[in-house]
Design an enzyme around this catalytic site. Structure first.
Site, mmCIF file in Angstrom:
data_model
loop_
_atom_site.group_PDB
_atom_site.id
_atom_site.type_symbol
_atom_site.label_atom_id
_atom_site.label_comp_id
_atom_site.label_asym_id
_atom_site.label_seq_id
_atom_site.Cartn_x
_atom_site.Cartn_y
_atom_site.Cartn_z
ATOM 1 N N LYS A 157 -13.548 28.561 28.396
ATOM 2 C CA LYS A 157 -14.505 29.214 29.299
ATOM 3 C C LYS A 157 -15.708 29.754 28.516
ATOM 4 O O LYS A 157 -16.856 29.520 28.879
ATOM 5 C CB LYS A 157 -13.820 30.366 30.067
ATOM 6 C CG LYS A 157 -12.607 29.946 30.875
ATOM 7 C CD LYS A 157 -11.982 31.110 31.624
ATOM 8 C CE LYS A 157 -11.424 32.205 30.755
ATOM 9 N NZ LYS A 157 -10.256 31.827 29.926
ATOM 10 N N ARG A 171 -10.313 37.566 38.315
ATOM 11 C CA ARG A 171 -8.989 37.219 37.802
ATOM 12 C C ARG A 171 -7.884 37.587 38.784
ATOM 13 O O ARG A 171 -6.720 37.301 38.518
ATOM 14 C CB ARG A 171 -8.735 37.984 36.497
ATOM 15 C CG ARG A 171 -8.968 37.151 35.257
ATOM 16 C CD ARG A 171 -8.813 38.071 34.059
ATOM 17 N NE ARG A 171 -8.360 37.416 32.888
ATOM 18 C CZ ARG A 171 -9.156 37.071 31.873
ATOM 19 N NH1 ARG A 171 -10.445 37.244 31.944
ATOM 20 N NH2 ARG A 171 -8.642 36.541 30.795
ATOM 21 N N ARG A 197 -8.903 30.365 16.293
ATOM 22 C CA ARG A 197 -10.343 30.567 16.500
ATOM 23 C C ARG A 197 -10.866 31.838 15.826
ATOM 24 O O ARG A 197 -10.131 32.808 15.623
ATOM 25 C CB ARG A 197 -10.665 30.596 17.993
ATOM 26 C CG ARG A 197 -10.410 31.914 18.622
ATOM 27 C CD ARG A 197 -10.908 31.975 20.031
ATOM 28 N NE ARG A 197 -10.194 33.058 20.693
ATOM 29 C CZ ARG A 197 -10.242 33.281 21.973
ATOM 30 N NH1 ARG A 197 -10.940 32.497 22.757
ATOM 31 N NH2 ARG A 197 -9.581 34.285 22.493
ATOM 32 N N ARG A 243 -10.078 38.030 17.028
ATOM 33 C CA ARG A 243 -9.747 39.019 18.057
ATOM 34 C C ARG A 243 -8.336 39.573 17.870
ATOM 35 O O ARG A 243 -7.421 38.849 17.492
ATOM 36 C CB ARG A 243 -9.848 38.372 19.445
ATOM 37 C CG ARG A 243 -11.200 38.581 20.078
ATOM 38 C CD ARG A 243 -11.430 37.732 21.272
ATOM 39 N NE ARG A 243 -10.379 37.796 22.290
ATOM 40 C CZ ARG A 243 -10.437 37.135 23.440
ATOM 41 N NH1 ARG A 243 -11.508 36.393 23.713
ATOM 42 N NH2 ARG A 243 -9.466 37.210 24.308
ATOM 43 N N ARG A 282 -0.644 36.615 27.975
ATOM 44 C CA ARG A 282 -1.906 36.314 28.671
ATOM 45 C C ARG A 282 -1.750 35.077 29.563
ATOM 46 O O ARG A 282 -2.284 35.024 30.679
ATOM 47 C CB ARG A 282 -3.039 36.125 27.652
ATOM 48 C CG ARG A 282 -3.487 37.443 27.045
ATOM 49 C CD ARG A 282 -4.203 37.298 25.717
ATOM 50 N NE ARG A 282 -5.392 36.494 25.770
ATOM 51 C CZ ARG A 282 -6.020 36.023 24.683
ATOM 52 N NH1 ARG A 282 -5.538 36.281 23.465
ATOM 53 N NH2 ARG A 282 -7.101 35.311 24.809
#
Ligand code: AP5
Length: 236
Positions: free
Chosen positions: A29, A104, A143, A177, A188
């Site tokens: 996203k 969400r 990432r 993160r 998640r």
């Protein structure tokens, strides 16, 4: 071309474009929203980024959100909606927005409809980024981003030309993160399927849902998304 379509939609209907990217953590996203910002002159609004900014600024909302985010759950609707409404009131969103990570929950989707209706706007397109959950843990745990400009990288899929140096701004401070670990990613993903995936049917019912194969290469996903957005904006 894309700019012209956006301008035409704004001039004839006095509506800024609203595009929603739906998808589980790691679906791409944020990666795609940043590319679409450039292509269409829209503004990326990531509620995850807005919440992380609130956490790092130590605001009341940030303090309330932090533990939930670290555990991989969803922050309460009242906090998220207040943050989003503030952001939507800023003047730079005049040409339209790409919503990344919002809504969400169905309550957030209903609240978004009400916020947009009050401005004479509506959702132009909601796009589901379809992926295999199993691949998302690898995508997320590898990432990192440049602390200077936010450019995204990945240990396996996208490394800077010179190790540790951002291709975009030359920065050397790379960040990962706090919630990007295998355990939190599992939570998640569970939250996504329980609370967010039902929005696919919600927007299908509104007649504005499309989907893309987000397991394809990043450039291919972008091409598919650009086509969907052009069609949606040109058709309104
Ligand atoms: P948020 O920041 O929104 O995180 P997320 O939804 O978990 O999504 P990610 O940012 O992890 O993934 P992404 O889909 O953007 O993928 P990316 O492009 O980075 O939310 C964080 C937390 O905030 C939530 O858990 C919740 O607590 C809270 N929150 C946020 N919004 C909320 C809301 N509305 N309500 C309640 N709580 C909220 O890509 C991932 C990696 O894969 C990158 O390295 C990228 O380079 C790579 N990649 C991307 N596409 C491809 C591809 N096609 N092929 C190969 N690699 C790819």
């Amino acid at each position: 071309m894309a700019e012209t379509l956006i301008e035409r939609a704004s001039e004839t209907e006095n509506r800024a474009a609203v595009v929603i990217l739906l998808g589980p953590p790691g679906a791409g996203k944020g990666t795609q929203a940043r590319r679409l910002e450039e292509a269409f002159g829209l503004v990326q609004l990531s509620t995850g980024d807005l919440l992380r900014a609130a956490v790092s600024q130590g605001t009341d909302a940030g303090k309330r959100a932090k533990a939930v985010m670290d555990a991989g759950g969803l922050v309460s609707d009242d906090i998220v909606l207040a943050i989003l409404e503030d952001r939507l009131a800023q003047p730079d969103v005049i040409k339209g927005v790409i919503l990344d990570g919002f809504p969400r929950t169905e309550a957030q989707a209903d609240a978004l409809d009400a916020m947009l209706a009050a401005r004479g706007q509506k959702v132009n397109a909601a796009v589901s980024l379809d992926v295999d959950d199993a691949a998302m843990v690898e995508r997320i745990s590898g990432r990192y981003t440049c602390g200077g400009c936010g450019e995204g990288y990945h240990d396996s899929f996208k490394q800077p030309a010179k190790a540790g140096v951002c291709d975009n701004c030359g920065g050397t401070e790379m960040k990962r993160r706090a919630d990007d670990n295998a355990e939190t990613v599992g939570e998640r993903l569970r939250a996504y399927h329980a609370q967010t995936a039902p929005l696919i049917a919600f927007y299908k019912g509104r007649g504005c849902l499309s989907s893309v194969d987000a397991m394809a290469a990043i450039d291919e996903v972008e091409t598919d998304l650009q086509q969907i957005i052009r069609d949606a904006i040109g058709a309104t």
